[in-house]
Design an enzyme around this catalytic site. Structure first.
Site, PDB file in Angstrom:
ATOM      1  N   ARG A 169       4.335   9.613 -72.587  1.00  0.00           N
ATOM      2  CA  ARG A 169       5.021   9.835 -71.304  1.00  0.00           C
ATOM      3  C   ARG A 169       6.450  10.332 -71.544  1.00  0.00           C
ATOM      4  O   ARG A 169       6.953  11.188 -70.813  1.00  0.00           O
ATOM      5  CB  ARG A 169       5.010   8.544 -70.477  1.00  0.00           C
ATOM      6  CG  ARG A 169       3.600   8.241 -69.958  1.00  0.00           C
ATOM      7  CD  ARG A 169       3.427   6.802 -69.520  1.00  0.00           C
ATOM      8  NE  ARG A 169       4.225   6.441 -68.378  1.00  0.00           N
ATOM      9  CZ  ARG A 169       4.506   5.184 -68.037  1.00  0.00           C
ATOM     10  NH1 ARG A 169       4.043   4.167 -68.765  1.00  0.00           N
ATOM     11  NH2 ARG A 169       5.228   4.945 -66.979  1.00  0.00           N
ATOM     12  N   ARG A 177       7.626  -4.820 -68.021  1.00  0.00           N
ATOM     13  CA  ARG A 177       7.707  -4.822 -66.556  1.00  0.00           C
ATOM     14  C   ARG A 177       6.386  -5.131 -65.865  1.00  0.00           C
ATOM     15  O   ARG A 177       5.324  -4.883 -66.387  1.00  0.00           O
ATOM     16  CB  ARG A 177       8.299  -3.503 -66.058  1.00  0.00           C
ATOM     17  CG  ARG A 177       7.396  -2.313 -66.196  1.00  0.00           C
ATOM     18  CD  ARG A 177       8.131  -1.053 -65.769  1.00  0.00           C
ATOM     19  NE  ARG A 177       7.233   0.084 -65.790  1.00  0.00           N
ATOM     20  CZ  ARG A 177       7.575   1.325 -65.462  1.00  0.00           C
ATOM     21  NH1 ARG A 177       8.820   1.591 -65.097  1.00  0.00           N
ATOM     22  NH2 ARG A 177       6.700   2.290 -65.493  1.00  0.00           N
ATOM     23  N   ARG A 229       8.100  17.057 -61.368  1.00  0.00           N
ATOM     24  CA  ARG A 229       8.100  16.788 -62.806  1.00  0.00           C
ATOM     25  C   ARG A 229       7.919  18.070 -63.612  1.00  0.00           C
ATOM     26  O   ARG A 229       7.929  18.026 -64.837  1.00  0.00           O
ATOM     27  CB  ARG A 229       6.967  15.827 -63.160  1.00  0.00           C
ATOM     28  CG  ARG A 229       7.416  14.371 -63.339  1.00  0.00           C
ATOM     29  CD  ARG A 229       6.150  13.570 -63.510  1.00  0.00           C
ATOM     30  NE  ARG A 229       6.261  12.342 -64.214  1.00  0.00           N
ATOM     31  CZ  ARG A 229       6.231  11.133 -63.636  1.00  0.00           C
ATOM     32  NH1 ARG A 229       6.189  11.017 -62.341  1.00  0.00           N
ATOM     33  NH2 ARG A 229       6.234  10.052 -64.374  1.00  0.00           N
ATOM     34  N   LYS A 286      13.728   4.419 -61.777  1.00  0.00           N
ATOM     35  CA  LYS A 286      13.625   5.229 -60.551  1.00  0.00           C
ATOM     36  C   LYS A 286      12.969   4.435 -59.407  1.00  0.00           C
ATOM     37  O   LYS A 286      13.471   4.447 -58.290  1.00  0.00           O
ATOM     38  CB  LYS A 286      12.795   6.503 -60.806  1.00  0.00           C
ATOM     39  CG  LYS A 286      13.370   7.435 -61.866  1.00  0.00           C
ATOM     40  CD  LYS A 286      12.566   8.719 -61.968  1.00  0.00           C
ATOM     41  CE  LYS A 286      11.124   8.529 -62.410  1.00  0.00           C
ATOM     42  NZ  LYS A 286      10.945   8.050 -63.801  1.00  0.00           N
ATOM     43  N   ARG A 336       0.920  -2.288 -65.102  1.00  0.00           N
ATOM     44  CA  ARG A 336       0.260  -0.983 -65.125  1.00  0.00           C
ATOM     45  C   ARG A 336      -0.474  -0.752 -66.443  1.00  0.00           C
ATOM     46  O   ARG A 336       0.029  -1.108 -67.499  1.00  0.00           O
ATOM     47  CB  ARG A 336       1.297   0.126 -64.934  1.00  0.00           C
ATOM     48  CG  ARG A 336       1.681   0.297 -63.486  1.00  0.00           C
ATOM     49  CD  ARG A 336       2.833   1.209 -63.306  1.00  0.00           C
ATOM     50  NE  ARG A 336       2.747   2.461 -64.067  1.00  0.00           N
ATOM     51  CZ  ARG A 336       3.635   3.434 -63.957  1.00  0.00           C
ATOM     52  NH1 ARG A 336       4.660   3.309 -63.127  1.00  0.00           N
ATOM     53  NH2 ARG A 336       3.518   4.530 -64.663  1.00  0.00           N
TER      54      ARG A 336
HETATM   55  P1  AMP Z   1       4.966   7.155 -62.694  1.00  0.00           P
HETATM   56  O1  AMP Z   1       4.476   6.021 -61.841  1.00  0.00           O
HETATM   57  O2  AMP Z   1       5.942   8.037 -61.968  1.00  0.00           O
HETATM   58  O3  AMP Z   1       5.475   6.702 -64.040  1.00  0.00           O
HETATM   59  O4  AMP Z   1       3.696   8.083 -62.983  1.00  0.00           O
HETATM   60  C1  AMP Z   1       2.571   7.574 -63.679  1.00  0.00           C
HETATM   61  C2  AMP Z   1       1.704   8.729 -64.153  1.00  0.00           C
HETATM   62  O5  AMP Z   1       1.242   9.473 -63.007  1.00  0.00           O
HETATM   63  C3  AMP Z   1       2.412   9.749 -65.012  1.00  0.00           C
HETATM   64  O6  AMP Z   1       2.456   9.371 -66.382  1.00  0.00           O
HETATM   65  C4  AMP Z   1       1.559  10.988 -64.770  1.00  0.00           C
HETATM   66  O7  AMP Z   1       0.341  10.920 -65.487  1.00  0.00           O
HETATM   67  C5  AMP Z   1       1.222  10.855 -63.290  1.00  0.00           C
HETATM   68  N1  AMP Z   1       2.230  11.516 -62.418  1.00  0.00           N
HETATM   69  C6  AMP Z   1       3.066  10.923 -61.516  1.00  0.00           C
HETATM   70  N2  AMP Z   1       3.830  11.825 -60.882  1.00  0.00           N
HETATM   71  C7  AMP Z   1       3.469  13.030 -61.396  1.00  0.00           C
HETATM   72  C8  AMP Z   1       3.925  14.361 -61.169  1.00  0.00           C
HETATM   73  N3  AMP Z   1       4.899  14.630 -60.296  1.00  0.00           N
HETATM   74  N4  AMP Z   1       3.330  15.357 -61.894  1.00  0.00           N
HETATM   75  C9  AMP Z   1       2.342  15.100 -62.784  1.00  0.00           C
HETATM   76  N5  AMP Z   1       1.896  13.878 -63.059  1.00  0.00           N
HETATM   77  C10 AMP Z   1       2.444  12.826 -62.375  1.00  0.00           C
END
Ligand code: AMP
Length: 227
Positions: free
Chosen positions: A181, A136, A97, A22, A170
């Site tokens: 996740r 990554r 989400r 994404k 990360r």
């Molecule tokens: P991402 O960078 O999108 O993979 O997000 C990393 C982490 O941030 C996720 O595993 C969640 O803990 C948190 N997170 C990101 N976006 C959301 C969202 N829309 N709702 C809840 N938690 C989020």
């Protein structure tokens, strides 16, 4: 006024599990279509790094691979969407989400006369995700994404995009957290595919192939959705 002139900003949503691509695809679409990528993951990581109240509350949840509370995420997203640059149109990466987030987004957009042009589901297999995520990393300067196997810099140790020589990984990109996740994705986010199908804006794309091929397919979908 010419009826064909589009007056409301484009709103695109990228759906898909962690590692589906994404972020990579959102950055490519951002450049191609002049839109702004809004990643709630990035916004939360910034809040954690800045030590804000929201960041402090989110950190342990993110480290465990669970979802941060709707209240925190919605507040962060709402603030960012009010910034002037978002008037160009946005690509939501990692938001919504949960169903609560999706319904709140509908309400926020309705307040400003906006609507979702497309919610695009990047379709991938779970088995592939652990490999993708554990390899990554990103440029510490500009955020360009790289991968140990799939996308190394043309010159070793130097970002293709900005020339920076520092990279970062990360904290939550490890095999154990990835499992949580993925579980959170299937339990709380995958139902949004049906949600957006019901709203008539769902598009699906096979995201198992090469980055450039997927980008081409996505660009076609986005062109169609912006008209
Ligand atoms: P991402 O960078 O999108 O993979 O997000 C990393 C982490 O941030 C996720 O595993 C969640 O803990 C948190 N997170 C990101 N976006 C959301 C969202 N829309 N709702 C809840 N938690 C989020």
């Amino acid at each position: 006024m010419d009826a064909a002139v589009k007056t409301t900003p484009t709103v695109l949503i990228l759906l898909g599990p962690p590692g589906a691509g994404k972020g990579t695809q959102a950055r490519m679409l951002e450049e191609q279509f002049g839109l702004v990528q809004l990643s709630t993951g990035d916004l939360l990581r910034e809040a954690v790094a800045a030590g804000t109240e929201a960041g402090k509350a989110a950190k342990a949840v993110m480290d465990a691979g669970d979802l941060v509370s709707d209240g925190i995420v919605i507040a962060i997203l709402r603030d960012r969407m009010a910034d002037p640059d978002c008037a160009k149109g946005v690509i939501l990466d990692g938001f919504p989400r949960t169903t609560v987030q999706a319904e709140t987004l509908d309400g926020l957009l309705a307040e400003t006369g906006q609507q979702i042009n497309a919610a695009i589901s990047l379709e991938v297999e779970d088995a592939e995700m652990v490999t993708r995520i554990s390899g990554r990393y990103t440029c510490a300067g500009c955020g360009e994404g790289f991968h140990d196997t799939f996308k190394q810099p043309a010159v070793e140790g130097k970002c293709d995009k900005c020339g920076n020589t520092e990279f970062k990984r990360r904290a939550d990109d490890n095999a154990e957290t990835v499992k949580s996740r993925l579980a959170a994705y299937h339990a709380q986010t995958a139902p949004l595919i049906e949600y957006y199908a019901g709203h008539g804006v769902l598009k699906k794309i096979d995201a198992m192939g090469q980055i450039d091929e997927i980008a081409q397919g996505l660009a076609g979908i986005v062109k169609g959705a912006m008209n």
